[in-house]
Design an enzyme around this catalytic site. Structure first.
Site, PDB file in Angstrom:
ATOM      1  N   ARG A  48     -41.942  -1.506 -31.604  1.00  0.00           N
ATOM      2  CA  ARG A  48     -41.594  -1.295 -30.593  1.00  0.00           C
ATOM      3  C   ARG A  48     -41.227   0.082 -29.693  1.00  0.00           C
ATOM      4  O   ARG A  48     -40.669   1.004 -30.246  1.00  0.00           O
ATOM      5  CB  ARG A  48     -40.628  -2.543 -30.062  1.00  0.00           C
ATOM      6  N   ARG A  56     -21.558   2.690 -38.713  1.00  0.00           N
ATOM      7  CA  ARG A  56     -23.125   3.110 -38.191  1.00  0.00           C
ATOM      8  C   ARG A  56     -22.630   4.899 -38.143  1.00  0.00           C
ATOM      9  O   ARG A  56     -24.036   5.231 -37.764  1.00  0.00           O
ATOM     10  CB  ARG A  56     -22.868   2.338 -37.123  1.00  0.00           C
ATOM     11  N   SER A 114     -39.541  -0.138 -27.014  1.00  0.00           N
ATOM     12  CA  SER A 114     -38.139   0.760 -27.079  1.00  0.00           C
ATOM     13  C   SER A 114     -38.034   1.066 -26.014  1.00  0.00           C
ATOM     14  O   SER A 114     -36.990   1.951 -25.300  1.00  0.00           O
ATOM     15  CB  SER A 114     -36.899   0.824 -27.339  1.00  0.00           C
ATOM     16  N   THR A 169     -31.685   5.062 -22.203  1.00  0.00           N
ATOM     17  CA  THR A 169     -30.251   4.280 -20.687  1.00  0.00           C
ATOM     18  C   THR A 169     -30.212   2.462 -21.424  1.00  0.00           C
ATOM     19  O   THR A 169     -28.728   2.089 -20.820  1.00  0.00           O
ATOM     20  CB  THR A 169     -31.762   3.296 -19.782  1.00  0.00           C
ATOM     21  N   ASN A 228     -29.007   1.578 -24.738  1.00  0.00           N
ATOM     22  CA  ASN A 228     -27.523   2.065 -26.175  1.00  0.00           C
ATOM     23  C   ASN A 228     -26.181   2.084 -25.193  1.00  0.00           C
ATOM     24  O   ASN A 228     -24.996   2.168 -26.306  1.00  0.00           O
ATOM     25  CB  ASN A 228     -28.371   3.575 -26.448  1.00  0.00           C
ATOM     26  N   ARG A 275     -42.401   6.005 -34.988  1.00  0.00           N
ATOM     27  CA  ARG A 275     -41.625   5.396 -35.020  1.00  0.00           C
ATOM     28  C   ARG A 275     -40.836   5.033 -36.348  1.00  0.00           C
ATOM     29  O   ARG A 275     -41.612   4.383 -36.898  1.00  0.00           O
ATOM     30  CB  ARG A 275     -40.854   4.140 -34.190  1.00  0.00           C
ATOM     31  N   ASP A 305     -35.056   5.982 -35.164  1.00  0.00           N
ATOM     32  CA  ASP A 305     -34.385   4.857 -35.352  1.00  0.00           C
ATOM     33  C   ASP A 305     -33.774   4.603 -36.775  1.00  0.00           C
ATOM     34  O   ASP A 305     -34.506   4.847 -37.592  1.00  0.00           O
ATOM     35  CB  ASP A 305     -35.162   3.803 -34.498  1.00  0.00           C
ATOM     36  N   GLY A 306     -32.965   3.914 -36.901  1.00  0.00           N
ATOM     37  CA  GLY A 306     -32.928   3.496 -38.241  1.00  0.00           C
ATOM     38  C   GLY A 306     -31.703   4.116 -38.800  1.00  0.00           C
ATOM     39  O   GLY A 306     -30.756   3.546 -40.005  1.00  0.00           O
ATOM     40  N   ASN A 307     -30.584   4.684 -37.901  1.00  0.00           N
ATOM     41  CA  ASN A 307     -29.394   5.434 -38.724  1.00  0.00           C
ATOM     42  C   ASN A 307     -28.412   4.599 -38.968  1.00  0.00           C
ATOM     43  O   ASN A 307     -27.415   4.975 -40.082  1.00  0.00           O
ATOM     44  CB  ASN A 307     -28.564   6.032 -37.345  1.00  0.00           C
TER      45      ASN A 307
HETATM   46  C1  IPE Z   1     -34.332   3.481 -29.927  1.00  0.00           C
HETATM   47  O1  IPE Z   1     -33.791   2.301 -30.587  1.00  0.00           O
HETATM   48  C2  IPE Z   1     -33.704   4.147 -28.907  1.00  0.00           C
HETATM   49  C3  IPE Z   1     -33.601   5.176 -30.147  1.00  0.00           C
HETATM   50  C4  IPE Z   1     -33.520   5.300 -30.655  1.00  0.00           C
HETATM   51  C5  IPE Z   1     -32.754   6.628 -29.141  1.00  0.00           C
HETATM   52  P1  IPE Z   1     -32.851   1.393 -30.712  1.00  0.00           P
HETATM   53  O2  IPE Z   1     -32.326   0.569 -31.834  1.00  0.00           O
HETATM   54  O3  IPE Z   1     -32.368   1.433 -29.300  1.00  0.00           O
HETATM   55  O4  IPE Z   1     -33.893   0.144 -29.654  1.00  0.00           O
HETATM   56  P2  IPE Z   1     -34.085  -1.565 -30.295  1.00  0.00           P
HETATM   57  O5  IPE Z   1     -33.088  -2.005 -29.497  1.00  0.00           O
HETATM   58  O6  IPE Z   1     -33.831  -1.520 -31.923  1.00  0.00           O
HETATM   59  O7  IPE Z   1     -35.342  -1.931 -29.389  1.00  0.00           O
HETATM   60  C1  IPE Z   2     -30.824   4.890 -33.732  1.00  0.00           C
HETATM   61  O1  IPE Z   2     -30.197   4.932 -35.021  1.00  0.00           O
HETATM   62  C2  IPE Z   2     -29.767   5.999 -32.861  1.00  0.00           C
HETATM   63  C3  IPE Z   2     -29.834   5.426 -31.332  1.00  0.00           C
HETATM   64  C4  IPE Z   2     -30.150   4.445 -30.574  1.00  0.00           C
HETATM   65  C5  IPE Z   2     -28.332   6.401 -31.213  1.00  0.00           C
HETATM   66  P1  IPE Z   2     -30.097   3.088 -34.360  1.00  0.00           P
HETATM   67  O2  IPE Z   2     -28.021   3.279 -34.341  1.00  0.00           O
HETATM   68  O3  IPE Z   2     -30.689   2.296 -33.667  1.00  0.00           O
HETATM   69  O4  IPE Z   2     -29.596   2.841 -35.927  1.00  0.00           O
HETATM   70  P2  IPE Z   2     -30.081   0.889 -35.601  1.00  0.00           P
HETATM   71  O5  IPE Z   2     -31.263   0.916 -35.813  1.00  0.00           O
HETATM   72  O6  IPE Z   2     -29.458  -0.060 -35.924  1.00  0.00           O
HETATM   73  O7  IPE Z   2     -30.587   0.168 -38.073  1.00  0.00           O
HETATM   74 MG    MG Z   3     -32.076   0.871 -33.324  1.00  0.00          MG
END
Ligand code: IPE
Ligand code: IPE
Ligand code: MG
Length: 248
Positions: free
Chosen positions: A202, A41, A204, A74, A76, A196, A28-30
């Protein structure tokens, strides 16, 4: 003790003889990584995919048995269509490259999740990757794709009910071990360590059943910046935990 020090600075020593068998990572965090740099993004997802490659290779090098990564949940699908297709495009690119290097890397690849909503092309790539690497031994990498812990449990329950109706299972006797065989993770031990990045505290919807006794490691570092040093920190923290599993 056989300690391993990475060449990178500041990496805490890790005892290679006491590695977790199975590490699971919520990548997470991309998006925030890209935003901080004034980039779209999707650039964050590209950097995240590149980092996945680095970390997976490193896990194999240090002798980890199982690595499970959360790539697409699921939930996303709620994201803008452009972002979803960029993520799917990166997956395709990654799988094509992985297939080209499979004989060399010999990493066993599995997919957890319902692949049916993916494009036929991507689905076939997943199947091919799975098929080619089926007999590889050593490191197994599980990519969670259109994965949700609740979805996995519902599917398991439905398939178990079907088996009961067909007389293949007895509804009066179901053990945790038997039910585990109805999950995407069948045959894979539970994760010892769930990591995480990105500061969110969390799950998620990740590995709800399997993480019952996992150790958790949270860090504010964003996934594209989650380096080998960060992985060492997580493993070192894990190695200082006292896992009791309800005992004393
Ligand atoms: C969890 O991250 C799913 C993946 C990293 C693939 P999300 O970014 O979707 O989670 P939330 O929305 O912050 O809970
Ligand atoms: C995780 O990074 C990748 C996926 C959920 C596919 P995010 O796209 O959720 O990155 P943030 O949380 O918005 O920074
Ligand atoms: Mg995220």
């Amino acid at each position: 003790m056989d300690f391993f020090r990475s060449k990178a600075d500041r990496a805490p020593a890790v005892d290679l003889k006491r590695l977790p068998r199975h590490i699971a990572i919520i990548m997470d965090g991309n998006g925030r990584w890209a935003k901080k740099r004034g980039m779209p993004r999707t650039a964050g997802h590209a950097a995240g995919a590149e980092n996945f490659r680095t970390i997976a290779t490193y896990c194999k090098e240090i002798g980890l048995e199982y690595l499970t990564v959360y790539a697409f949940s699921t939930e996303n699908w709620k994201r803008p269509p452009d972002e979803v297709s960029a993520i799917m495009g990166l997956l395709k690119k990654y799988l094509l490259e992985a297939i080209g290097q499979m004989e060399r890397d010999r990493v066993k690849m599995e997919f957890f999740g319902d692949l049916s909503p993916l494009t036929p092309e991507l689905r076939q790539l997943c199947e091919r990757t799975r098929e080619i690497s089926r007999h590889y031994e050593g490191c197994q990498v599980n990519i969670c794709l259109n994965y949700g812990g609740r979805d996995e449990l519902l599917r398991g329950a439905m398939n178990y009910a079907k088996d009961c109706l067909e007389g293949k299972a007895d509804p009066n006797h179901l053990t945790q071990e038997q039910f585990g065989r109805y999950l995407f993770s069948r045959g894979v031990p539970d994760p010892d360590l769930v990591i995480r990045p990105s500061g969110e505290l969390r799950l998620s919807n990740f590995l709800l059943w399997q993480s019952a006794y996992s150790e958790f490691y949270f860090t504010d570092v964003l996934w594209p910046d989650f380096s080998k040093v960060e992985l060492h920190k997580a493993i070192a923290a894990y190695q200082n935990r006292d896992r009791r599993f309800g005992g004393v």
